[in-house]
Scaffold this motif. Sequence first.
Motif, PDB file in Angstrom:
ATOM      1  N   SER A  78      34.461  34.869  29.031  1.00 25.36           N
ATOM      2  CA  SER A  78      35.620  34.798  29.467  1.00 25.36           C
ATOM      3  C   SER A  78      36.343  35.794  30.102  1.00 25.36           C
ATOM      4  CB  SER A  78      36.536  34.123  28.158  1.00 25.36           C
ATOM      5  OG  SER A  78      36.561  35.226  27.143  1.00 25.36           O
ATOM      6  N   ARG A  79      37.321  35.665  31.063  1.00 25.09           N
ATOM      7  CA  ARG A  79      37.883  36.827  31.742  1.00 25.09           C
ATOM      8  C   ARG A  79      39.111  36.038  32.345  1.00 25.09           C
ATOM      9  NH1 ARG A  79      38.058  38.306  37.487  1.00 25.09           N
ATOM     10  NH2 ARG A  79      38.624  40.336  37.633  1.00 25.09           N
ATOM     11  N   LEU A  80      40.148  36.856  32.069  1.00 30.87           N
ATOM     12  CA  LEU A  80      41.503  36.377  32.318  1.00 30.87           C
ATOM     13  C   LEU A  80      42.496  37.519  33.019  1.00 30.87           C
ATOM     14  CD1 LEU A  80      42.693  34.650  28.982  1.00 30.87           C
ATOM     15  CD2 LEU A  80      41.804  33.567  31.134  1.00 30.87           C
ATOM     16  N   LEU A  81      43.168  36.947  33.986  1.00 31.27           N
ATOM     17  CA  LEU A  81      44.125  38.020  34.719  1.00 31.27           C
ATOM     18  C   LEU A  81      45.352  37.837  34.143  1.00 31.27           C
ATOM     19  CD1 LEU A  81      43.070  37.353  38.560  1.00 31.27           C
ATOM     20  CD2 LEU A  81      42.242  38.926  37.051  1.00 31.27           C
ATOM     21  N   ASN A  82      45.891  39.266  33.854  1.00 33.68           N
ATOM     22  CA  ASN A  82      47.126  39.492  33.270  1.00 33.68           C
ATOM     23  C   ASN A  82      48.246  39.967  34.358  1.00 33.68           C
ATOM     24  OD1 ASN A  82      49.205  39.840  31.323  1.00 33.68           O
ATOM     25  ND2 ASN A  82      48.305  41.598  30.320  1.00 33.68           N
ATOM     26  N   VAL A  83      49.057  39.154  34.664  1.00 34.47           N
ATOM     27  CA  VAL A  83      50.085  39.505  35.884  1.00 34.47           C
ATOM     28  C   VAL A  83      51.379  39.811  35.202  1.00 34.47           C
ATOM     29  CG1 VAL A  83      48.522  38.335  37.582  1.00 34.47           C
ATOM     30  CG2 VAL A  83      50.442  37.350  36.507  1.00 34.47           C
ATOM     31  N   LYS A  84      52.286  40.682  36.241  1.00 27.55           N
ATOM     32  CA  LYS A  84      53.696  40.622  36.118  1.00 27.55           C
ATOM     33  C   LYS A  84      54.286  39.440  36.869  1.00 27.55           C
ATOM     34  CE  LYS A  84      53.404  44.860  37.415  1.00 27.55           C
ATOM     35  NZ  LYS A  84      53.783  46.311  37.851  1.00 27.55           N
ATOM     36  N   ARG A  85      54.776  38.508  36.093  1.00 25.87           N
ATOM     37  CA  ARG A  85      55.185  37.122  36.768  1.00 25.87           C
ATOM     38  C   ARG A  85      56.095  37.341  37.958  1.00 25.87           C
ATOM     39  NH1 ARG A  85      55.343  31.712  35.778  1.00 25.87           N
ATOM     40  NH2 ARG A  85      56.046  30.756  37.800  1.00 25.87           N
ATOM     41  N   ASP A  86      57.286  38.207  37.629  1.00 23.20           N
ATOM     42  CA  ASP A  86      58.233  38.354  38.754  1.00 23.20           C
ATOM     43  C   ASP A  86      57.774  39.055  40.043  1.00 23.20           C
ATOM     44  OD1 ASP A  86      57.730  40.838  37.407  1.00 23.20           O
ATOM     45  OD2 ASP A  86      59.736  41.334  36.671  1.00 23.20           O
ATOM     46  N   HIS A  87      56.789  39.932  39.805  1.00 19.62           N
ATOM     47  CA  HIS A  87      56.030  40.611  40.974  1.00 19.62           C
ATOM     48  C   HIS A  87      54.959  39.898  41.832  1.00 19.62           C
ATOM     49  CE1 HIS A  87      57.667  44.822  40.622  1.00 19.62           C
ATOM     50  NE2 HIS A  87      57.588  44.538  39.299  1.00 19.62           N
ATOM     51  N   PHE A  88      54.425  38.945  40.755  1.00 20.08           N
ATOM     52  CA  PHE A  88      53.421  37.977  41.388  1.00 20.08           C
ATOM     53  C   PHE A  88      54.083  36.888  42.012  1.00 20.08           C
ATOM     54  CE2 PHE A  88      51.217  33.726  40.596  1.00 20.08           C
ATOM     55  CZ  PHE A  88      49.911  34.119  41.308  1.00 20.08           C
ATOM     56  N   ASP A  89      55.301  36.520  41.518  1.00 14.30           N
ATOM     57  CA  ASP A  89      55.916  35.385  42.483  1.00 14.30           C
ATOM     58  C   ASP A  89      56.636  35.759  43.631  1.00 14.30           C
ATOM     59  OD1 ASP A  89      55.540  33.689  40.323  1.00 14.30           O
ATOM     60  OD2 ASP A  89      57.601  33.496  39.813  1.00 14.30           O
ATOM     61  N   GLN A  90      56.775  36.960  43.790  1.00 15.21           N
ATOM     62  CA  GLN A  90      57.576  37.609  44.980  1.00 15.21           C
ATOM     63  C   GLN A  90      56.506  37.998  45.864  1.00 15.21           C
ATOM     64  OE1 GLN A  90      60.832  38.071  45.691  1.00 15.21           O
ATOM     65  NE2 GLN A  90      60.153  38.242  47.596  1.00 15.21           N
ATOM     66  N   TRP A  91      55.364  38.205  45.407  1.00 16.62           N
ATOM     67  CA  TRP A  91      54.281  38.301  46.252  1.00 16.62           C
ATOM     68  C   TRP A  91      53.838  37.195  46.871  1.00 16.62           C
ATOM     69  CZ3 TRP A  91      48.974  36.702  46.264  1.00 16.62           C
ATOM     70  CH2 TRP A  91      48.421  37.234  47.220  1.00 16.62           C
ATOM     71  N   LEU A  92      53.811  36.020  46.311  1.00 15.15           N
ATOM     72  CA  LEU A  92      53.427  34.694  46.758  1.00 15.15           C
ATOM     73  C   LEU A  92      54.710  34.347  47.806  1.00 15.15           C
ATOM     74  CD1 LEU A  92      52.790  32.599  43.715  1.00 15.15           C
ATOM     75  CD2 LEU A  92      51.073  33.624  45.355  1.00 15.15           C
ATOM     76  N   GLU A 128      49.899  46.009  42.545  1.00  8.65           N
ATOM     77  CA  GLU A 128      51.349  46.174  41.931  1.00  8.65           C
ATOM     78  C   GLU A 128      51.630  44.857  41.114  1.00  8.65           C
ATOM     79  OE1 GLU A 128      51.670  45.384  46.511  1.00  8.65           O
ATOM     80  OE2 GLU A 128      50.478  46.491  45.174  1.00  8.65           O
ATOM     81  N   VAL A 129      51.141  43.720  41.453  1.00  9.00           N
ATOM     82  CA  VAL A 129      51.469  42.436  40.772  1.00  9.00           C
ATOM     83  C   VAL A 129      50.941  42.252  39.377  1.00  9.00           C
ATOM     84  CG1 VAL A 129      51.598  41.281  42.719  1.00  9.00           C
ATOM     85  CG2 VAL A 129      49.412  40.921  41.609  1.00  9.00           C
ATOM     86  N   LEU A 130      49.686  43.389  39.044  1.00  4.68           N
ATOM     87  CA  LEU A 130      49.056  43.202  37.842  1.00  4.68           C
ATOM     88  C   LEU A 130      49.512  44.092  36.618  1.00  4.68           C
ATOM     89  CD1 LEU A 130      45.540  43.793  39.212  1.00  4.68           C
ATOM     90  CD2 LEU A 130      46.356  41.488  38.817  1.00  4.68           C
ATOM     91  N   ALA A 131      49.574  43.550  35.513  1.00  4.83           N
ATOM     92  CA  ALA A 131      49.816  44.479  34.281  1.00  4.83           C
ATOM     93  C   ALA A 131      48.997  45.748  33.882  1.00  4.83           C
ATOM     94  CB  ALA A 131      49.756  43.346  32.867  1.00  4.83           C
ATOM     95  N   GLU A 132      49.523  46.546  33.290  1.00  2.28           N
ATOM     96  CA  GLU A 132      48.671  47.575  32.747  1.00  2.28           C
ATOM     97  C   GLU A 132      47.225  47.338  32.375  1.00  2.28           C
ATOM     98  OE1 GLU A 132      50.922  50.189  30.392  1.00  2.28           O
ATOM     99  OE2 GLU A 132      52.518  50.352  31.533  1.00  2.28           O
ATOM    100  N   GLN A 133      47.160  46.347  31.377  1.00  2.00           N
ATOM    101  CA  GLN A 133      45.970  45.821  30.876  1.00  2.00           C
ATOM    102  C   GLN A 133      45.749  44.559  31.650  1.00  2.00           C
ATOM    103  OE1 GLN A 133      47.178  46.434  26.493  1.00  2.00           O
ATOM    104  NE2 GLN A 133      45.050  46.532  26.529  1.00  2.00           N
ATOM    105  N   TRP A 134      45.284  44.712  32.834  1.00  4.24           N
ATOM    106  CA  TRP A 134      45.152  43.326  33.956  1.00  4.24           C
ATOM    107  C   TRP A 134      43.953  42.637  33.503  1.00  4.24           C
ATOM    108  CZ3 TRP A 134      41.425  42.772  37.106  1.00  4.24           C
ATOM    109  CH2 TRP A 134      40.472  43.872  37.296  1.00  4.24           C
ATOM    110  N   GLU A 135      42.976  42.805  33.039  1.00  5.63           N
ATOM    111  CA  GLU A 135      41.859  42.268  32.622  1.00  5.63           C
ATOM    112  C   GLU A 135      41.707  41.988  31.275  1.00  5.63           C
ATOM    113  OE1 GLU A 135      37.731  41.954  34.832  1.00  5.63           O
ATOM    114  OE2 GLU A 135      38.108  43.687  33.910  1.00  5.63           O
ATOM    115  N   LEU A 136      41.660  40.795  30.766  1.00  7.49           N
ATOM    116  CA  LEU A 136      41.677  40.617  29.305  1.00  7.49           C
ATOM    117  C   LEU A 136      40.436  39.320  29.126  1.00  7.49           C
ATOM    118  CD1 LEU A 136      45.316  39.878  28.754  1.00  7.49           C
ATOM    119  CD2 LEU A 136      44.279  42.019  28.208  1.00  7.49           C
ATOM    120  N   ARG A 137      40.143  39.487  27.644  1.00  8.60           N
ATOM    121  CA  ARG A 137      39.226  38.488  27.240  1.00  8.60           C
ATOM    122  C   ARG A 137      40.115  37.349  26.549  1.00  8.60           C
ATOM    123  NH1 ARG A 137      33.971  40.175  26.281  1.00  8.60           N
ATOM    124  NH2 ARG A 137      33.632  38.070  25.626  1.00  8.60           N
TER     125      ARG A 137
END
Length: 332
Positions: A75-89, A48-57
């Motif tokens: 290269s591998r990057l994680l694409n998150v939904k910042r508001d959901h990510f912060d709340q999870w933390l 739920e904290v990951l964006a639809e395209q959650w794995e990017l180059r």
Amino acid sequence: AAVAAVAGLETLLLERGGTLRHKPCGGILPEITEELIEEVFGATLPPEVLAEQWELRLRYTPPSGEANGGRVRESRLLNVKRDHFDQWLRDRAALAGATVRQNARVSDVEANGGFSISYSQRGKERQATAAQLVGGDGVHSLVRRRLAPDAAAPKMLVGQRLVRVAGELPADFHCVFAGMLSPFYAYTVPKGGLLKIGSGMTEEERTDLMPSLDRFSEWLEQNGIAKLGEVVQQEGWAIPFGEPRLDAAGALLVGDAAGLCNPLSGEGIRLAIESGQLAAEAIIESGARSPVQNYREGVAGIAQMVAALHRIVLATDDETREKFVAAELARP
């Protein structure tokens, strides 16, 4: 907060906003952040904290254009939904035993042998006292401003738009290094079926922030990267852009409050988590003593990296940008 609470310290976390508070951010995490999160929180990122395209180059383009750009190998990057990510933390900190108070707006901080914190929560004025204080309150840190009012805190201003795109979204975190677009870099990242585009400017060039987004939009269309449509959202914010400051009157500063942000990429989430972990460990190890020296020693490598990159960025011109991209794309 989670590390301190697990160690048995009575821990209070004050969050200015409410649940799912919006923060302007690209929302990109380096791959190494996954391991760091597992180490600190003992958990993996939930879907739920990951964006639809959650794995990017990662894609770099130099001043000479797309013909000399490309994806950075491995290269591998994680694409998150910042508001959901912060709340999870914050939820993980609460599960670890910390007291989390949201909608808590701090108005004053005093150092008086310990620390006194004045804040309001849902219209009620409150006070808290603490033996140790960690300021993780961002680039405009009130903790730093109150306890070290003369400390310099230069910033880079970032403008960002969320736009609709005709056709398929680009599948990379795309960084374009070209002085005609930005003295630092411009970027795109897919987010929630839309495209985020952004660029950075120093505080002295702030009047040129939004026109730089116009130029970048034109560049994206002219180079066939994306056909942009309606602007859904436009926002601006700041990130640290100077030498780090790690403490103030005995309080420890972490993340953007300490100036710990990669000036080359603008990425600060990983450094915030890492410096927060080191601050908690310094407090635990120091016992009744001041944790400042232990923290300075623990975070020295990160601070030196940020300072060195800052000096590099200040000296960069298009010729240097061209060489940088060529070297990054040539890496095995």
